[in-house]
Design a protein around this motif. Sequence first.
Motif, PDB file in Angstrom:
ATOM      1  N   PHE A   1     -82.790   5.481  33.164  1.00  0.00           N
ATOM      2  CA  PHE A   1     -81.982   4.631  34.274  1.00  0.00           C
ATOM      3  C   PHE A   1     -82.968   4.111  35.271  1.00  0.00           C
ATOM      4  CE2 PHE A   1     -79.280   7.584  32.502  1.00  0.00           C
ATOM      5  CZ  PHE A   1     -78.042   6.948  32.325  1.00  0.00           C
ATOM      6  N   SER A   2     -83.023   2.842  35.451  1.00  0.00           N
ATOM      7  CA  SER A   2     -83.875   2.165  36.413  1.00  0.00           C
ATOM      8  C   SER A   2     -83.771   2.639  37.782  1.00  0.00           C
ATOM      9  CB  SER A   2     -83.620   0.589  36.145  1.00  0.00           C
ATOM     10  OG  SER A   2     -84.532   0.112  37.213  1.00  0.00           O
ATOM     11  N   GLY A   3     -85.040   3.043  38.044  1.00  0.00           N
ATOM     12  CA  GLY A   3     -84.583   3.619  39.623  1.00  0.00           C
ATOM     13  C   GLY A   3     -84.740   4.869  39.837  1.00  0.00           C
ATOM     14  N   LEU A   4     -83.916   5.475  38.798  1.00  0.00           N
ATOM     15  CA  LEU A   4     -83.359   6.818  38.831  1.00  0.00           C
ATOM     16  C   LEU A   4     -84.381   7.713  37.911  1.00  0.00           C
ATOM     17  CD1 LEU A   4     -79.559   6.371  38.874  1.00  0.00           C
ATOM     18  CD2 LEU A   4     -80.997   7.051  40.767  1.00  0.00           C
ATOM     19  N   GLY A   5     -85.009   7.221  36.986  1.00  0.00           N
ATOM     20  CA  GLY A   5     -85.747   8.174  35.981  1.00  0.00           C
ATOM     21  C   GLY A   5     -85.092   8.462  34.841  1.00  0.00           C
ATOM     22  N   THR A   6     -85.603   9.522  33.937  1.00  0.00           N
ATOM     23  CA  THR A   6     -84.993   9.599  32.468  1.00  0.00           C
ATOM     24  C   THR A   6     -84.211  10.775  32.644  1.00  0.00           C
ATOM     25  OG1 THR A   6     -87.123   8.895  31.728  1.00  0.00           O
ATOM     26  CG2 THR A   6     -85.773  10.186  30.204  1.00  0.00           C
ATOM     27  N   MET A   7     -83.013  10.711  32.096  1.00  0.00           N
ATOM     28  CA  MET A   7     -82.039  11.819  31.926  1.00  0.00           C
ATOM     29  C   MET A   7     -81.874  12.180  30.406  1.00  0.00           C
ATOM     30  SD  MET A   7     -77.865  11.737  32.689  1.00  0.00           S
ATOM     31  CE  MET A   7     -77.511  12.475  34.261  1.00  0.00           C
ATOM     32  N   ILE A   8     -81.814  13.660  30.443  1.00  0.00           N
ATOM     33  CA  ILE A   8     -81.530  14.054  29.140  1.00  0.00           C
ATOM     34  C   ILE A   8     -80.156  13.943  28.880  1.00  0.00           C
ATOM     35  CG2 ILE A   8     -81.700  16.046  27.607  1.00  0.00           C
ATOM     36  CD1 ILE A   8     -84.471  16.528  29.031  1.00  0.00           C
ATOM     37  N   GLU A   9     -79.720  13.360  27.926  1.00  0.00           N
ATOM     38  CA  GLU A   9     -78.199  13.165  27.658  1.00  0.00           C
ATOM     39  C   GLU A   9     -77.713  14.038  26.358  1.00  0.00           C
ATOM     40  OE1 GLU A   9     -78.073   8.892  26.826  1.00  0.00           O
ATOM     41  OE2 GLU A   9     -76.949   8.633  28.717  1.00  0.00           O
ATOM     42  N   GLU A  10     -78.578  14.534  25.752  1.00  0.00           N
ATOM     43  CA  GLU A  10     -78.002  15.443  24.586  1.00  0.00           C
ATOM     44  C   GLU A  10     -79.266  16.324  24.046  1.00  0.00           C
ATOM     45  OE1 GLU A  10     -76.848  14.557  19.792  1.00  0.00           O
ATOM     46  OE2 GLU A  10     -76.279  13.285  21.552  1.00  0.00           O
ATOM     47  N   ILE A  11     -78.805  17.485  23.801  1.00  0.00           N
ATOM     48  CA  ILE A  11     -79.736  18.794  23.342  1.00  0.00           C
ATOM     49  C   ILE A  11     -78.938  19.303  22.107  1.00  0.00           C
ATOM     50  CG2 ILE A  11     -81.015  20.887  23.715  1.00  0.00           C
ATOM     51  CD1 ILE A  11     -81.443  19.997  26.681  1.00  0.00           C
ATOM     52  N   ASP A  12     -79.679  19.296  21.114  1.00  0.00           N
ATOM     53  CA  ASP A  12     -79.140  19.908  19.645  1.00  0.00           C
ATOM     54  C   ASP A  12     -77.599  19.561  19.545  1.00  0.00           C
ATOM     55  OD1 ASP A  12     -81.595  21.217  19.071  1.00  0.00           O
ATOM     56  OD2 ASP A  12     -80.986  23.117  20.112  1.00  0.00           O
ATOM     57  N   GLY A  13     -77.387  18.431  19.489  1.00  0.00           N
ATOM     58  CA  GLY A  13     -76.047  17.964  19.164  1.00  0.00           C
ATOM     59  C   GLY A  13     -75.044  18.271  20.188  1.00  0.00           C
ATOM     60  N   ILE A  14     -75.312  18.701  21.531  1.00  0.00           N
ATOM     61  CA  ILE A  14     -74.469  18.735  22.545  1.00  0.00           C
ATOM     62  C   ILE A  14     -74.621  17.629  23.788  1.00  0.00           C
ATOM     63  CG2 ILE A  14     -73.349  20.422  24.312  1.00  0.00           C
ATOM     64  CD1 ILE A  14     -74.458  22.686  22.371  1.00  0.00           C
ATOM     65  N   LYS A  15     -73.705  16.760  23.730  1.00  0.00           N
ATOM     66  CA  LYS A  15     -73.864  15.622  24.605  1.00  0.00           C
ATOM     67  C   LYS A  15     -73.087  15.755  25.932  1.00  0.00           C
ATOM     68  CE  LYS A  15     -73.199  12.674  20.454  1.00  0.00           C
ATOM     69  NZ  LYS A  15     -72.345  11.458  20.049  1.00  0.00           N
ATOM     70  N   ASN A  16     -73.867  15.217  27.052  1.00  0.00           N
ATOM     71  CA  ASN A  16     -73.184  15.170  28.483  1.00  0.00           C
ATOM     72  C   ASN A  16     -72.034  14.519  28.365  1.00  0.00           C
ATOM     73  OD1 ASN A  16     -75.687  16.164  29.571  1.00  0.00           O
ATOM     74  ND2 ASN A  16     -76.414  14.198  30.131  1.00  0.00           N
ATOM     75  N   GLY A  17     -70.869  15.083  29.277  1.00  0.00           N
ATOM     76  CA  GLY A  17     -69.915  14.570  29.334  1.00  0.00           C
ATOM     77  C   GLY A  17     -68.621  15.482  28.654  1.00  0.00           C
ATOM     78  N   GLU A  18     -69.100  16.152  27.535  1.00  0.00           N
ATOM     79  CA  GLU A  18     -68.059  17.011  27.017  1.00  0.00           C
ATOM     80  C   GLU A  18     -67.344  18.099  27.716  1.00  0.00           C
ATOM     81  OE1 GLU A  18     -69.852  18.653  23.240  1.00  0.00           O
ATOM     82  OE2 GLU A  18     -70.313  16.794  22.526  1.00  0.00           O
TER      83      GLU A  18
END
Length: 94
Positions: free
Chosen positions: A38-55
């Motif tokens: 994300f420009s200006g914010l850095g890198t965000m880990i969105e998913e680990i081992d098939g579990i996605k952010n927002g669930e």
Amino acid sequence: AGGAQEAWSIAPKENVSLFQTMDELAKNKKLEMKAKDFSGLGTMIEEIDGIKNGEDGKYWQYWINEEYAKVGADAYIPKAGDIVEWKFTNQQNF
């Protein structure tokens, strides 16, 4: 609420971020990970081992030595002896 737990003992390297360390684990097939820059914010880990952010309104967050992290994983440089915990949660304080 249960869930999987895995642990790795890693020797930190000078000027290598937590994100880079996680990326190296992924490249070595120890875990699956997806991230987005994300420009200006850095890198965000969105998913680990098939579990996605927002669930269920939960997101991947991390703690260092039992304290909630105040910077993104790409800005944190682990030190020898640090205990890093990734949790899939909607809370900042456990």
